[in-house]
Design a protein around this motif. Structure first.
Motif, PDB file in Angstrom:
ATOM      1  N   ILE A 112      32.342  29.652  36.861  1.00 59.00           N
ATOM      2  CA  ILE A 112      31.946  29.772  35.451  1.00 59.00           C
ATOM      3  C   ILE A 112      30.868  28.742  35.145  1.00 59.00           C
TER       4      ILE A 112
ATOM      5  N   VAL B   9      28.884  33.809  35.132  1.00 56.13           N
ATOM      6  CA  VAL B   9      29.471  33.249  36.350  1.00 56.13           C
ATOM      7  C   VAL B   9      28.494  33.402  37.505  1.00 56.13           C
TER       8      VAL B   9
ATOM      9  N   ASP C  18      34.883  33.217  41.364  1.00 60.29           N
ATOM     10  CA  ASP C  18      33.677  33.127  40.531  1.00 60.29           C
ATOM     11  C   ASP C  18      33.555  31.721  39.948  1.00 60.29           C
TER      12      ASP C  18
ATOM     13  N   ILE D 119      35.656  39.445  35.651  1.00 61.60           N
ATOM     14  CA  ILE D 119      35.616  38.168  36.362  1.00 61.60           C
ATOM     15  C   ILE D 119      36.701  38.166  37.427  1.00 61.60           C
TER      16      ILE D 119
END
Length: 427
Positions: free
Chosen positions: A378, A409, A376, A372
């Motif tokens: 979520i 994500v 990004d 991640i």
């Protein structure tokens, strides 16, 4: 005869030091006055603070960030939204960053930039959800240490470097809406990627910014002590900081990583080496008691001397400072959480995409190790949806350390699933 010249030189130095201290005290007393009402973004106090800082920059004849304008040329305007936790209404705010450029004098190095910054906003009148440590008491939060102290030192740094130009160029920046989630510094870096270079006095791209020095809460020095974070974000920084501390008589504590709750975190998220200078917290932090009379102005003068020397050396380094990613121990945690993903979420809820944006993903922590990255969004944790900050916190409270869970994500319009191995938060 030599003794006479030495005494005259010493007297002139003392006069200049006194003038700098008087100027810093004047700045703090104005920015942290009751008249400015705590400098909450988009208020009358925010406007008055902006006008004061702009007048100082214009008086130094510094080059504005936007070409072809006068006072407004020092502004980068931006909007942000905030949800009131009491009324559950969302309000849009319009404020700005205040910036100027001091061109470098070296033909090669002038195309590289060092950002020297502080934030000028504060909490206004406080209240529920404001960040005040006395949320049940409405009253002006003057923010003398946080961060009129940093603004005062940066203005004196601007004065110094306007007269003693460095090989590299220097951007003097006063970020707005820092207390609302580092909004101003994030907006600046976004603008850097989009700005029309014909209209602005900016670097060609973000990579042209080779270092960022952030001053936040530098007004309460005790025992000649200062904390400097980010000393591990470039291979030369720790030695540079330690040498400067020795030469200026300060006791400096070095923290390798460049994360933390101030504007330098926005830069380290873009792989830019940072140094964060602070004299630490105190009981008056984020309360109406953070007033000018509590500050140590002699200590601020020491901070000014340290900063001058440190920035001078960074701006003159023959080689471009390298960037080193350093794992953080400063990630947000909460007593009820048994795990941490190792990221700083978008607490403002500024993303228009459903979910919660990861503003900063800390190197070496579970989210980063899984793949991640900063930016990004979520959307799902362990098979359950995440729509906002409350949903994110609810998901975290359900998880156990030592387990591996799926996290979905959204990145560049595509949904990606990562397997995150959870670890307990650092207490």
């Amino acid at each position: 005869m030599k003794n006479r010249f030495f005494l005259l030189f010493l007297a002139s130095v003392l006069v200049l030091q006194s003038q700098a201290q008087d100027a810093m005290k004047q700045t703090v007393e104005y920015l942290a006055s009751q008249e400015l009402g705590g400098r909450f973004p988009a208020t009358a106090g925010d406007t008055l603070a902006s006008e004061y800082i702009t007048a100082k920059l214009r008086g130094l004849k510094l080059k504005p960030i936007v070409k072809g304008k006068k006072a407004k040329g020092y502004y980068q305007d931006f909007h942000f939204s905030k949800k009131d936790i009491v009324t559950e209404t969302t309000t849009d705010y319009h404020t700005h960053n205040i910036m100027a450029v001091i061109p470098g004098k070296d033909k090669r190095l002038k195309h590289e930039y060092v950002v020297v910054a502080s934030h000028y906003d504060h909490l206004g009148l406080g209240g529920q959800g404001s960040g005040s440590r006395r949320p049940d008491t409405l009253g002006v939060h003057p923010g003398a240490d946080d961060n009129a102290s940093g603004d005062a030192v940066v203005l004196e740094l601007a004065r110094h470097f306007s007269k003693v130009r460095s090989p590299r160029s220097i951007i003097i920046a006063f970020f707005g809406a820092e207390e609302q989630g580092l909004v101003g510094s994030k907006k600046f870096l976004e603008w850097m990627k989009q700005a029309d270079r014909r209209r602005v006095n900016l670097p060609q791209d973000v990579k042209s910014i080779v270092a960022m020095v952030n001053l936040d809460m530098v007004g309460r020095m005790r025992d000649h002590a200062m904390s400097v974070s980010g000393t591990g974000t470039s291979s030369s920084f720790k030695e540079l900081v330690e040498q400067t501390a020795k030469q200026t008589g300060l006791n400096v504590s070095c923290i390798p990583d460049g994360y933390g709750p101030s504007d330098h975190a926005s830069f380290v998220a873009q792989d830019i080496p940072v140094l964060f200078l602070t004299t630490g917290g105190h009981m008056e932090y984020h309360t109406p008691a953070d007033v000018p009379s509590t500050l140590n102005y002699d200590g601020m003068e020491q901070t000014l001397a340290f900063s001058k020397q440190l920035i001078t050396q960074i701006a003159a380094m023959p080689a471009t400072p390298d960037y080193i990613s350093v794992p953080s121990t400063q990630t947000m945690s909460h007593a009820k959480f048994k795990v941490t993903l190792g990221l700083m979420p978008d607490v403002m809820g500024a993303s228009t995409i459903p979910g919660l944006r990861a503003d900063i993903v800390v190197a070496g922590k579970p989210a980063h190790n899984a793949g991640i990255r900063s930016g990004d969004v979520i959307q799902e944790i362990d098979g359950k949806p995440v729509k906002d900050m409350n949903g994110y916190m609810e998901r975290l409270s359900e998880l156990q350390a030592g387990t591996t869970i799926p996290v979905k994500v959204l990145r560049d319009g595509k949904t990606i699933e990562f397997q995150v191995h959870l670890t307990p938060p650092v207490r």
